[in-house]
Enzyme design. Sequence first.
Site, PDB file in Angstrom:
ATOM      1  N   SER A 124       0.753  -1.188   0.056  1.00  0.00           N
ATOM      2  CA  SER A 124      -0.025  -0.068   0.066  1.00  0.00           C
ATOM      3  C   SER A 124       0.957   1.270  -0.073  1.00  0.00           C
ATOM      4  O   SER A 124       1.665   1.687  -0.991  1.00  0.00           O
ATOM      5  CB  SER A 124      -1.127   0.006   1.164  1.00  0.00           C
ATOM      6  OG  SER A 124      -1.810   1.081   0.927  1.00  0.00           O
ATOM      7  N   HIS A 125       0.934   2.064   0.931  1.00  0.00           N
ATOM      8  CA  HIS A 125       1.443   3.282   1.335  1.00  0.00           C
ATOM      9  C   HIS A 125       2.700   2.953   1.781  1.00  0.00           C
ATOM     10  O   HIS A 125       3.553   4.163   1.913  1.00  0.00           O
ATOM     11  CB  HIS A 125       0.564   4.436   1.904  1.00  0.00           C
ATOM     12  CG  HIS A 125       0.143   3.682   3.460  1.00  0.00           C
ATOM     13  ND1 HIS A 125      -0.462   2.729   3.536  1.00  0.00           N
ATOM     14  CD2 HIS A 125       0.921   4.041   4.473  1.00  0.00           C
ATOM     15  CE1 HIS A 125      -0.469   2.318   4.921  1.00  0.00           C
ATOM     16  NE2 HIS A 125       0.337   3.431   5.612  1.00  0.00           N
ATOM     17  N   ASP A 298      -2.196   6.948  -3.188  1.00  0.00           N
ATOM     18  CA  ASP A 298      -0.987   6.281  -2.476  1.00  0.00           C
ATOM     19  C   ASP A 298      -0.444   5.007  -3.606  1.00  0.00           C
ATOM     20  O   ASP A 298      -1.118   4.995  -4.766  1.00  0.00           O
ATOM     21  CB  ASP A 298      -1.364   5.302  -1.330  1.00  0.00           C
ATOM     22  CG  ASP A 298      -2.213   4.433  -1.496  1.00  0.00           C
ATOM     23  OD1 ASP A 298      -3.229   4.273  -2.407  1.00  0.00           O
ATOM     24  OD2 ASP A 298      -2.400   3.526  -0.468  1.00  0.00           O
ATOM     25  N   ASP A 300      -0.877   1.772  -4.193  1.00  0.00           N
ATOM     26  CA  ASP A 300      -1.725   0.850  -4.715  1.00  0.00           C
ATOM     27  C   ASP A 300      -3.375   1.530  -5.098  1.00  0.00           C
ATOM     28  O   ASP A 300      -4.347   0.802  -5.501  1.00  0.00           O
ATOM     29  CB  ASP A 300      -2.107  -0.534  -3.919  1.00  0.00           C
ATOM     30  CG  ASP A 300      -2.769  -0.145  -2.656  1.00  0.00           C
ATOM     31  OD1 ASP A 300      -2.583   1.029  -2.152  1.00  0.00           O
ATOM     32  OD2 ASP A 300      -3.401  -0.879  -2.168  1.00  0.00           O
ATOM     33  N   ASP A 302      -5.695   2.702  -3.341  1.00  0.00           N
ATOM     34  CA  ASP A 302      -6.826   2.899  -2.606  1.00  0.00           C
ATOM     35  C   ASP A 302      -7.172   4.108  -1.604  1.00  0.00           C
ATOM     36  O   ASP A 302      -8.057   4.085  -1.124  1.00  0.00           O
ATOM     37  CB  ASP A 302      -7.053   1.599  -1.653  1.00  0.00           C
ATOM     38  CG  ASP A 302      -5.817   1.366  -0.772  1.00  0.00           C
ATOM     39  OD1 ASP A 302      -5.128   2.198  -0.760  1.00  0.00           O
ATOM     40  OD2 ASP A 302      -6.157   0.399   0.183  1.00  0.00           O
ATOM     41  N   ARG A 303      -6.091   4.664  -1.519  1.00  0.00           N
ATOM     42  CA  ARG A 303      -6.044   6.013  -0.640  1.00  0.00           C
ATOM     43  C   ARG A 303      -5.751   7.358  -1.248  1.00  0.00           C
ATOM     44  O   ARG A 303      -5.560   7.268  -2.563  1.00  0.00           O
ATOM     45  CB  ARG A 303      -5.053   6.049   0.315  1.00  0.00           C
ATOM     46  CG  ARG A 303      -4.812   4.789   1.382  1.00  0.00           C
ATOM     47  CD  ARG A 303      -3.921   4.920   2.529  1.00  0.00           C
ATOM     48  NE  ARG A 303      -3.841   3.765   3.340  1.00  0.00           N
ATOM     49  CZ  ARG A 303      -3.460   3.745   4.522  1.00  0.00           C
ATOM     50  NH1 ARG A 303      -3.052   4.966   5.165  1.00  0.00           N
ATOM     51  NH2 ARG A 303      -3.456   2.671   5.332  1.00  0.00           N
ATOM     52  N   LYS A 399     -11.632   0.245   0.047  1.00  0.00           N
ATOM     53  CA  LYS A 399     -11.569   1.846  -0.294  1.00  0.00           C
ATOM     54  C   LYS A 399     -10.929   2.128  -1.784  1.00  0.00           C
ATOM     55  O   LYS A 399     -10.199   1.581  -2.193  1.00  0.00           O
ATOM     56  CB  LYS A 399     -10.628   2.345   0.675  1.00  0.00           C
ATOM     57  CG  LYS A 399      -9.266   1.915   1.058  1.00  0.00           C
ATOM     58  CD  LYS A 399      -8.581   2.682   2.287  1.00  0.00           C
ATOM     59  CE  LYS A 399      -7.391   1.843   2.491  1.00  0.00           C
ATOM     60  NZ  LYS A 399      -7.348   0.789   3.619  1.00  0.00           N
TER      61      LYS A 399
END
Length: 574
Positions: A124-125, A298, A300, A302-303, A399
């Site tokens: 992710s982030h 981010d 991937d 999702d943010r 998300k």
Amino acid sequence: MSNPEQIKHAIEIRTTKPFTDQKPGTSGLRKPTKTFKANQYFENFIQAYFDDLTETMNGKPPTLVVGGDGRHFVRESAQIIIQMAAANNVKKLLVARDAKMSTPAVSCVIRKYGTDGGIVLTASHNPGGIDNDFGVKFNIANGGPAPEAVTNSVYDKSRQLTNIRLCPTLTNIDLLTRGKHTYEIEGRSIPFEIEIIDSVDDYVQFMKEIFDFDKIRNLLNGEKGKFPIMINALSGVMGPYVLRIFHQELNAKNAVTVKNCENLEDFGGHHPDPNLTYAHELVEDMEHGDYEFGAAFDGDGDRNMILGKGGFFVTPCDSLAVLAANLNVIPYFQKHGIHGYARSMPTSGAVDRVAAKNQKLLYEVPTGWKFFGNLMDSKLISICGEESFGTGSDHIREKDGMWAVLAWLSLLANIDRSVEKILHAHWNTYGRNFFTRYDYEEIDGPGPFSMLKRLEQMCMSNELVNKSFNTPYGNKQYTIKIMDDFHYQDPVDGSYTEKQGIRIIFTDGSRLVFRLSGTGARGATVRLYVDSYENNPSTYTKDAQEMLRPLVSLGLEIAQLKEFTGRDKPTVIT
């Protein structure tokens, strides 16, 4: 459909030793990349997943989606998954082209094609590259992250593993060319299938069904003139989605400036986390450029972070509340209706006030998107979010950064062309929740755990309940009403989750929350969340850090955070 080899590929059973540290955190297993690449560490974790899948599906061959955020080791790990899937009775893999697929797109594809789940290759982030982090998480058939019952079962199997299964002759699969391939595997009654897909197509088509692209197109380049915006993909996986949606589908290349849309294995050496610290380039562009709206994603996808003209910052808590209050302007919700709302426990109570006014149910869940899944599947909620820059709806079970950006553009097209004016109107209606988060990252040693242990003991003893504290800022006094360790019982399946963070709730409704992050790959990260509600319009435009300074100082004092962590200041303030 091609069949490149008529030979049968043999299954090799390779001995291995179990690891004791493969327990997934809030969103999958995250470790340094070098850890995953050594000693069959990655293979062990994937085998534990396949063993669990075989058990839960009673031997039925599953179909799975595979994709990742483009960081170092994603391509190589996708090839390993192919070899292991063939040897573990997987019927078919839908693999993203070049193994790159945003996390929201994985959920979209799982749901569209009715697969049995997916493997998402992302941290992710977290930073990427050989010297940074890698991650793996598993999604289930509803498209959402695997719940704790699944991840705990995989963890149990990982600690008992003695061998892994793979087909080592299935090498150098072409992941760049779309198409279907079948392979004969020794000992299998059915062939093994691989389909290389372009996940951007499926995702973009879905967004066009959810939003009114004509209205957004008219906002960006309509009769009122050009509406310039800035989008920064932070060198993550979202680049192709950004270019496809804004420059092709919306035909707004002249209005939409994009940056860092090339997906790099190390994210350009940057931290792909869309907040004011790590997405400072977007902040500077918005402060100094003539842009009406800005957004960052981010690694991937999702943010998201939302900024208005001049760099006006929309907190994720406010973003969730504003979108919840205005879902009726989006065609998807006009068609499907609006159910309740949900937020993670540390997220501010801003959306609670929208729920109360709109007479909708509000659910408070632990941190982790997996806790929203049952609520969405049961049509109890339509929108949910976390203070950690995650917002989404029941269109998928993750998300979704791009969804949030298109939702905001829909508000701008329908309500007001100013982000700041939309926020001010919202505060005038509901009041304002001032919110901040202090992150103390990568702390070595036992200090953070000792701090949480002490706070847990305070919860059990109730020694601080009804106690009042004076602060040196503004002569404010706070009295503790509740101090507990948050727990949650899922209203759908009754599953119980405990020890999800220390909550201190004051008599005026203000809150302090202390948690250890579940998304780090090294050291411990302590998070302090501060939330305070104001209904005096004269305070709405004041600086959040100024308004929250008394509560922040009280939180540091109660937790003795400096003494336990050795940190004078946080790594990141949101």
